[in-house]
Design an enzyme around this catalytic site. Structure first.
Site, short mmCIF file in Angstrom:
data_model
loop_
_atom_site.label_atom_id
_atom_site.label_comp_id
_atom_site.label_asym_id
_atom_site.label_seq_id
_atom_site.Cartn_x
_atom_site.Cartn_y
_atom_site.Cartn_z
N ASN A 274 47.53 40.66 48.17
CA ASN A 274 48.75 40.69 49.00
C ASN A 274 50.00 40.71 48.14
OD1 ASN A 274 48.31 40.59 52.03
ND2 ASN A 274 46.77 39.14 51.29
N ASN B 191 53.89 33.07 55.94
CA ASN B 191 52.49 33.03 55.51
C ASN B 191 51.75 34.20 56.14
OD1 ASN B 191 49.96 31.89 54.54
ND2 ASN B 191 49.58 31.21 56.64
N HIS C 242 48.04 35.17 57.46
CA HIS C 242 46.75 34.56 57.82
C HIS C 242 45.80 35.66 58.31
CE1 HIS C 242 43.95 31.48 58.99
NE2 HIS C 242 43.77 32.14 60.11
C1 GAR Z 1 44.00 36.87 52.23
O1 GAR Z 1 43.07 37.40 53.12
C2 GAR Z 1 44.94 35.91 52.94
O2 GAR Z 1 45.26 36.32 54.24
C3 GAR Z 1 44.10 34.67 52.98
O3 GAR Z 1 43.45 34.63 51.73
C4 GAR Z 1 43.32 35.96 51.20
C5 GAR Z 1 43.99 36.00 49.85
O4 GAR Z 1 43.77 37.22 49.22
N1 GAR Z 1 44.90 33.52 53.23
C6 GAR Z 1 44.47 32.46 53.92
O5 GAR Z 1 43.35 32.36 54.36
C7 GAR Z 1 45.50 31.35 54.07
N2 GAR Z 1 45.13 30.51 55.19
P1 GAR Z 1 44.71 37.74 48.04
O6 GAR Z 1 44.80 36.61 47.01
O7 GAR Z 1 43.94 38.91 47.49
O8 GAR Z 1 46.04 38.12 48.61
#
Ligand code: GAR
Length: 208
Positions: free
Chosen positions: A14, A108, A110
């Site tokens: 992200n 955030n 999610h």
């Molecule tokens: C993503 O899918 C994000 O939406 C999730 O963790 C992943 C991180 O991926 N976040 C949560 O679950 C927060 N509650 P990334 O490090 O590759 O962006």
């Protein structure tokens, strides 16, 4: 120009989507000025360094409790003069002092359609496991403001993907990221930086 500080804990796809959007000049009115990781070995830090973005590491276990940890985070955000704080796969819940110091200035992403599959314990792959377990036919992702209620703040943007027969948590996670998260997070950040999001009575309204 608003200073955007991005909080990360893991792979940072992200964060990469935000960096790529900034390079395409799609983040209007803002610039990623610092990436703060809760883990020293998060690959997200590499992504930041490769793009000449300042980094900081603030590790939970270096602090006695969540309040001391939150205090250190608050100090760092103040020093960085953050105008917007983006939780991009940031896996540590901070205490209420952060939301009070940055009201409607922290967002955030999610990986589910809030209010489904959210709150304490729903993070990363667990969210997609829960969605598959329930047998939902549609899922997606949500960008929302961070409040004292975990995953409970005003919803800014959401979008959906289908759940397909034979999906694994990993396949579903990838579909949600590619089709939704990597699009709605940069879009929400850009809207914020252009002052196009307002919050009234606990709801977020986006200027069309
Ligand atoms: C993503 O899918 C994000 O939406 C999730 O963790 C992943 C991180 O991926 N976040 C949560 O679950 C927060 N509650 P990334 O490090 O590759 O962006």
């Amino acid at each position: 120009m608003k200073n955007i500080v991005v909080l990360v804990s893991g792979g940072g796809t992200n964060l990469q989507a935000l960096i790529d959007a900034e390079k395409r000049r799609e983040i209007k009115g803002g610039k990623i000025t610092c990436v703060i990781s809760s883990k020293a070995d998060a690959y997200a830090l590499e992504r930041a360094k490769q793009n000449n973005i300042a980094t900081r590491v603030i590790v939970r276990k270096d602090y006695a409790d969540i309040h001391e940890y939150s205090k250190a985070m608050l100090e760092a955000l103040n020093e960085e003069k953050a105008d917007l704080v983006v939780y991009a796969g940031f896996m540590t819940i901070l205490d209420e002092t952060l939301c009070r110091a940055y009201p409607n200035k922290m967002i955030n992403v999610h990986p589910a359609l809030i209010p489904s599959f959210c709150g304490k314990g729903f993070y990363g792959l667990h969210v997609h496991e829960a969605a598959l377990e329930k047998g939902v036919k549609v899922t997606g992702a949500t960008v929302h403001f961070v409040t004292e209620v975990c995953d409970g703040g005003p919803i800014i943007l959401q979008d959906t993907v289908p759940v397909l027969n034979g999906d694994t948590p990993e396949l579903l996670q990838r579909r949600v990221m590619e089709n939704v998260e990597w699009k709605i997070l940069p879009k929400a950040v850009s809207l914020f930086c252009q002052d196009k999001i307002t919050v009234k009575d606990g709801r977020a309204y986006v200027e069309e």
